[in-house]
Write an enzyme that holds these catalytic residues in place. Structure first.
Site, PDB file in Angstrom:
ATOM      1  N   CYS A  70       0.861  -1.188   0.000  1.00  0.00           N
ATOM      2  CA  CYS A  70       0.000   0.000   0.000  1.00  0.00           C
ATOM      3  C   CYS A  70       0.893   1.232   0.000  1.00  0.00           C
ATOM      4  O   CYS A  70       1.775   1.356   0.866  1.00  0.00           O
ATOM      5  CB  CYS A  70      -0.901  -0.011   1.239  1.00  0.00           C
ATOM      6  SG  CYS A  70      -1.851   1.500   1.498  1.00  0.00           S
ATOM      7  N   ASN A  71       0.679   2.124  -0.946  1.00  0.00           N
ATOM      8  CA  ASN A  71       1.496   3.337  -1.008  1.00  0.00           C
ATOM      9  C   ASN A  71       1.287   4.220   0.214  1.00  0.00           C
ATOM     10  O   ASN A  71       2.245   4.737   0.802  1.00  0.00           O
ATOM     11  CB  ASN A  71       1.160   4.124  -2.279  1.00  0.00           C
ATOM     12  CG  ASN A  71       1.542   3.383  -3.541  1.00  0.00           C
ATOM     13  OD1 ASN A  71       0.741   2.626  -4.084  1.00  0.00           O
ATOM     14  ND2 ASN A  71       2.759   3.586  -4.015  1.00  0.00           N
ATOM     15  N   CYS A 177      -0.910   4.087  -6.952  1.00  0.00           N
ATOM     16  CA  CYS A 177      -1.695   3.371  -5.942  1.00  0.00           C
ATOM     17  C   CYS A 177      -1.757   1.916  -6.375  1.00  0.00           C
ATOM     18  O   CYS A 177      -2.008   1.628  -7.552  1.00  0.00           O
ATOM     19  CB  CYS A 177      -3.100   3.969  -5.831  1.00  0.00           C
ATOM     20  SG  CYS A 177      -4.256   3.009  -4.801  1.00  0.00           S
TER      21      CYS A 177
END
Length: 261
Positions: A70-71, A177
């Site tokens: 997850c960014n 993302c």
């Protein structure tokens, strides 16, 4: 070898599938947080607390490495996660692929969540890796949420809106993302202009999977027999892949080839 991956939702599927393809023999632990998703609107402190809980649930299964798929969590929680688990368990974060994308010279667009677009974090990456390249930051309203729920109509609407904000001369798109990598071909179709060279799209999943193996001193074994198990944790509880995951090739790959863990 056992590799854990964490995210609030199914954005981790792209990196999970990349690990599965590189090492079909690796056991996988997916730690999701359906009770706390989405993480994006949370304060950094709240997000970090959720991420630590999800990481601890994964750590209980004694993985050799943990990928933060997850960014947003990588931006806010990576130092805390590393303080919790390293050096015993290497923690690999997810960074938008701005550096390799910029090496092509651009112009490029960075598709990201509205919270990430224009953030100091993203602006610093642009300044460091894309100096001298024409960069357009594109906020993708609702796209991650639509992908998370496999809402096909909402995905089309969000992709079209982001494509309308993307300049016609863009040659490269960075997928900022992890959810966006699950709909990469729909993004390509929306942004590719007639008569223009083929669009280059840069995600992070392959690089993250390869970095996890490097941190473990392991090599890819793409021809190995599929023998790795799959364990799914939902806010710490053992469960199964969420139904929307099976709407994507990456989710179906895991379901189709992975024995029950």
């Amino acid at each position: 070898m056992k590799i854990a991956l964490m995210d609030s939702g199914i954005g981790l599927l792209a990196a999970t599938a990349a690990v599965r393809r590189l090492r079909p023999d690796a056991d996988l632990v997916l730690s999701l947080d359906p009770d706390g998703m989405p993480w994006g609107p949370r304060t950094p402190e709240d997000l970090t607390a959720r991420a630590l809980a999800v990481a601890e649930a994964a750590a209980a299964h004694r993985p050799d490495a943990l990928i933060v798929g997850c960014n947003t969590a990588s931006v806010h929680a990576l130092p805390a996660l590393r303080a919790l688990l390293e050096p015993g368990v290497p923690v690999i974060g997810t960074v938008p692929a701005i550096k390799p994308a910029a090496s092509g010279g651009g112009p490029l667009a960075i598709w990201a969540t509205p919270a990430t677009t224009g953030s100091p974090y993203q602006r610093n990456l642009i300044a460091e890796f894309a100096d001298g390249v024409t960069v357009t930051e594109v906020p993708c309203h609702g796209l991650a949420e639509a992908v998370e729920h496999a809402d096909q109509a909402a995905i089309d609407t969000a992709v079209a809106a982001a494509a309308a904000l993307t300049p016609d001369d863009v040659t490269t798109v960075v997928l900022g993302c992890t959810h966006y990598e699950l709909v990469v071909e729909r993004i390509r179709a929306a942004v590719q202009r007639p008569g223009r060279p083929p669009l280059a799209l840069h995600g992070s999943a392959g690089a993250v999977a390869a970095q996890a193996l490097r941190r473990l001193g392991e090599q890819p074994a793409t021809g190995a027999a599929v023998s790795g198990s799959l364990t799914v944790l939902l806010s710490g509880r053992e469960g199964v892949l969420p139904e929307p995951a099976l709407a994507y090739d990456e989710g179906r790959l895991l379901e189709a080839v992975t024995p029950a863990g």
